[in-house]
Design an enzyme around this catalytic site. Structure first.
Site, mmCIF file in Angstrom:
data_model
loop_
_atom_site.group_PDB
_atom_site.id
_atom_site.type_symbol
_atom_site.label_atom_id
_atom_site.label_comp_id
_atom_site.label_asym_id
_atom_site.label_seq_id
_atom_site.Cartn_x
_atom_site.Cartn_y
_atom_site.Cartn_z
ATOM 1 N N ASP A 125 -11.350 2.907 3.779
ATOM 2 C CA ASP A 125 -11.653 1.469 3.702
ATOM 3 C C ASP A 125 -13.156 1.231 3.505
ATOM 4 O OD1 ASP A 125 -9.843 -0.636 3.771
ATOM 5 O OD2 ASP A 125 -9.432 -0.406 5.915
ATOM 6 N N GLN A 136 -4.967 -1.802 9.334
ATOM 7 C CA GLN A 136 -4.930 -3.127 8.723
ATOM 8 C C GLN A 136 -5.583 -4.161 9.657
ATOM 9 O OE1 GLN A 136 -3.805 -3.688 5.590
ATOM 10 N NE2 GLN A 136 -4.251 -5.855 5.725
ATOM 11 N N LYS A 158 0.839 -1.198 0.000
ATOM 12 C CA LYS A 158 0.000 0.000 0.000
ATOM 13 C C LYS A 158 0.878 1.253 0.000
ATOM 14 C CE LYS A 158 -3.882 -2.433 2.032
ATOM 15 N NZ LYS A 158 -4.564 -2.955 3.216
HETATM 16 N N1 GUN Z 1 -7.381 -6.966 5.745
HETATM 17 C C1 GUN Z 1 -7.711 -7.667 4.649
HETATM 18 N N2 GUN Z 1 -8.278 -6.865 3.726
HETATM 19 C C2 GUN Z 1 -8.322 -5.634 4.255
HETATM 20 C C3 GUN Z 1 -8.792 -4.376 3.786
HETATM 21 O O1 GUN Z 1 -9.318 -4.228 2.675
HETATM 22 N N3 GUN Z 1 -8.628 -3.337 4.639
HETATM 23 C C4 GUN Z 1 -8.064 -3.479 5.860
HETATM 24 N N4 GUN Z 1 -7.978 -2.399 6.637
HETATM 25 N N5 GUN Z 1 -7.625 -4.623 6.335
HETATM 26 C C5 GUN Z 1 -7.747 -5.690 5.525
#
Ligand code: GUN
Length: 285
Positions: A120, A97, A53
């Site tokens: 998100d 995350q 990211k």
């Molecule tokens: N863990 C797995 N997929 C995601 C996501 O799209 N966002 C976040 N914050 N954590 C994740």
């Protein structure tokens, strides 16, 4: 006839190039989009996602800050960081995350993120807005899947769509976004009886059940668009999706390989949401 294998690299490069130009134009107006990514603990897969990211942000010119907190961080400490980021004018998007360590309440953390920075799309208000069709940040994985389907040229309106999986992150919002595209949507899950027969009715099949190679050709209508959201580590160390690609590839119309399409598209949608958040914060939207 063999399926068209969806080219993730091409789609992702195209969207990111557009975002890069948009970010350059914003920077020219004194607006630099910024994303904060918060990782708690040592989960190796999460650490890889967080690095990807941050790297993707750099690629398109978005300012990024990564906060790596130790496993034993308290819920209060994490909430304090979120509070600080909510008030930081250089940060337009906040991503914590998931999964979080067990002693931290995921709901409390998601609720604490300002909805203006909820890139998100997990905050209950963002989810509610999605349900009733009001503007909101769309959850990145399902939003990316919609974009992938659009680029196959297959129209979703009036088609039968089946989603396998009902998670809050993928399955549920996926079904709502397909509905928004005017598909007729069925959601299958672990308690669904005769899942293969239901899946076989789908013109569009989205699989997010978290079980390696779960979907074989018995689940697939000839010519269907098959989108594989799964990413599973096999015993031999290789990665596999939730779809048995080799079994399905000669029956589907379009199919996504794993890895390479849904993962990079998810990150691309995060970048898009962050740019959108920066524009809104600057009153440009
Ligand atoms: N863990 C797995 N997929 C995601 C996501 O799209 N966002 C976040 N914050 N954590 C994740």
């Amino acid at each position: 006839m063999s399926a068209q294998i969806i080219n993730g690299k091409e789609i992702v490069a195209d969207i990111r190039e557009g975002l890069k130009q948009e970010v350059e134009a914003l920077i020219g107006q004194g607006i630099r989009p910024g994303l904060a990514v918060v990782l708690v603990g040592e989960d190796p897969a999460s650490a890889v996602y967080v690095r990807s990211k941050a790297k993707a942000c750099e690629q398109v010119g978005i300012h990024s800050e990564v906060y790596k907190l130790p496993e034993e961080t308290s819920e209060q400490e994490l909430l304090s960081l979120i509070d600080k980021l909510n008030r930081d004018a250089n940060i337009n998007g906040i991503l914590v995350q998931l999964p979080l360590p067990k002693h931290i309440h995921e709901d409390a953390v998601i609720d604490a993120i300002s909805i203006d920075k909820d890139v998100d799309g997990f905050h209950p208000i963002s989810v509610g807005n999605l349900v009733i069709g009001k503007p909101s940040f769309l959850p990145c994985t399902p939003a990316g899947v919609i974009e992938i389907i659009k680029r196959t040229g297959v129209s979703m309106a009036g088609k039968r769509a089946v989603v396998i999986g009902r998670s809050n992150i993928v399955g549920k919002p996926m079904s709502l976004l397909l509905l928004r595209e005017h598909a007729t949507v069925t959601v299958c899950h672990s308690r669904t009886a005769d899942m293969a027969a239901i899946a076989r009715e789908a013109d569009i099949l989205v699989v997010a059940i978290g079980k390696a190679k779960f979907v074989n050709r018995d689940f697939v209508k000839p010519g269907a668009v098959v989108i594989d959201v799964g990413i599973n580590r096999l015993e031999d160390g290789k990665l596999a999706g939730d779809v048995d690609f080799d079994d399905v590839v000669d029956i589907a119309g379009h199919i996504t390989p794993v890895p390479g399409v849904v993962g990079p598209m998810t990150i691309t949608m995060l970048l898009k949401n962050t740019v959108e958040a920066a524009k809104r914060a600057a009153g440009r939207k």
